[in-house]
Design a protein around this motif. Structure first.
Motif, PDB file in Angstrom:
ATOM      1  N   ASN A  18       5.366  -3.047   1.938  1.00 36.17           N
ATOM      2  CA  ASN A  18       5.796  -2.498   2.921  1.00 36.17           C
ATOM      3  C   ASN A  18       7.694  -2.203   2.887  1.00 36.17           C
ATOM      4  N   GLU A  19       8.339  -3.901   2.866  1.00 38.09           N
ATOM      5  CA  GLU A  19       9.081  -3.610   2.007  1.00 38.09           C
ATOM      6  C   GLU A  19       9.614  -3.255   0.218  1.00 38.09           C
ATOM      7  N   TYR A  22      10.215   0.453   0.652  1.00 43.01           N
ATOM      8  CA  TYR A  22      11.407   0.594   1.735  1.00 43.01           C
ATOM      9  C   TYR A  22      12.733   0.162   0.901  1.00 43.01           C
ATOM     10  N   ILE A  75      17.029  -5.818   1.694  1.00 45.26           N
ATOM     11  CA  ILE A  75      16.545  -5.349   2.505  1.00 45.26           C
ATOM     12  C   ILE A  75      15.043  -6.628   2.625  1.00 45.26           C
ATOM     13  N   GLY A  77      12.151  -7.371   5.259  1.00 47.91           N
ATOM     14  CA  GLY A  77      10.973  -6.417   6.314  1.00 47.91           C
ATOM     15  C   GLY A  77      12.008  -5.086   6.347  1.00 47.91           C
ATOM     16  N   SER A  78      12.105  -5.394   7.397  1.00 50.91           N
ATOM     17  CA  SER A  78      12.974  -3.560   8.457  1.00 50.91           C
ATOM     18  C   SER A  78      14.089  -4.186   8.763  1.00 50.91           C
ATOM     19  N   THR A  79      15.193  -4.623   7.476  1.00 52.61           N
ATOM     20  CA  THR A  79      16.715  -5.338   7.906  1.00 52.61           C
ATOM     21  C   THR A  79      16.951  -4.948   6.863  1.00 52.61           C
ATOM     22  N   LYS A  94      18.650  -2.312  11.485  1.00 48.10           N
ATOM     23  CA  LYS A  94      17.551  -2.316  11.540  1.00 48.10           C
ATOM     24  C   LYS A  94      17.491  -1.417  11.070  1.00 48.10           C
ATOM     25  N   ILE A  95      15.288  -0.995   9.766  1.00 45.14           N
ATOM     26  CA  ILE A  95      15.747   0.550  10.105  1.00 45.14           C
ATOM     27  C   ILE A  95      14.215   0.958  10.640  1.00 45.14           C
ATOM     28  N   GLU A  96      15.037   1.572  11.409  1.00 50.76           N
ATOM     29  CA  GLU A  96      13.422   2.665  12.070  1.00 50.76           C
ATOM     30  C   GLU A  96      13.177   3.713  11.226  1.00 50.76           C
ATOM     31  N   THR A  97      13.214   4.288  10.338  1.00 54.34           N
ATOM     32  CA  THR A  97      13.351   5.273   9.811  1.00 54.34           C
ATOM     33  C   THR A  97      13.182   4.941   8.543  1.00 54.34           C
ATOM     34  N   LEU A  98      12.322   5.011   7.945  1.00 54.79           N
ATOM     35  CA  LEU A  98      12.520   5.169   6.217  1.00 54.79           C
ATOM     36  C   LEU A  98      11.578   6.276   5.370  1.00 54.79           C
TER      37      LEU A  98
END
Length: 120
Positions: A18-19, A22, A75, A77-79, A94-98
């Motif tokens: 996932n990372e 992203y 990046i 995680g989701s930060t 914070k990456i809410e959607t990508l």
């Protein structure tokens, strides 16, 4: 017992995938379409007024009309961390959607959200 160990590894691998995805997905040029502020609600940003360019080498530019402001990014995680040359502090989003077409970033504990569309 073997199955449990395998499942544990799979979860770790999924987090890394996932990372990595992203980091690959964010590369490109994004144009702000709207923003949301807890105090003011939604506002329109479009028409090339504001955008962000993320390069694969971990650098990028804030794009404001005919001006560019350079930064470095990372990046975890989701930060999303953005480091500007002139400042020693980092900005955290914070990456809410990508995905391939849309990027949504929240800031300040969700009090401010920006919506971007990929243009390149």
């Amino acid at each position: 017992m073997l199955c449990i160990g395998f499942v544990g590894c799979s979860k770790d691998d999924d987090g890394k995938k996932n990372e990595e995805s992203y980091e690959k997905l964010i590369v490109g040029t994004w144009e702000c379409s709207k923003s949301w502020d807890v105090d003011y609600g939604y506002s329109h940003c479009g028409d090339g007024e504001y955008g962000i360019l993320f390069k694969a080498n971990g650098t990028g530019f804030f794009l404001e009309k005919d001006e560019r402001y350079e930064f470095e990014w990372d990046i975890n995680g989701s930060t999303l961390y953005i480091f500007e040359d002139e400042e020693e502090d980092e900005d955290r989003y914070k990456i809410e959607t990508l995905n391939k077409d849309e990027l949504v970033l929240s800031y300040a504990g969700g009090d401010y959200i920006e919506y971007f569309e990929r243009i390149k």
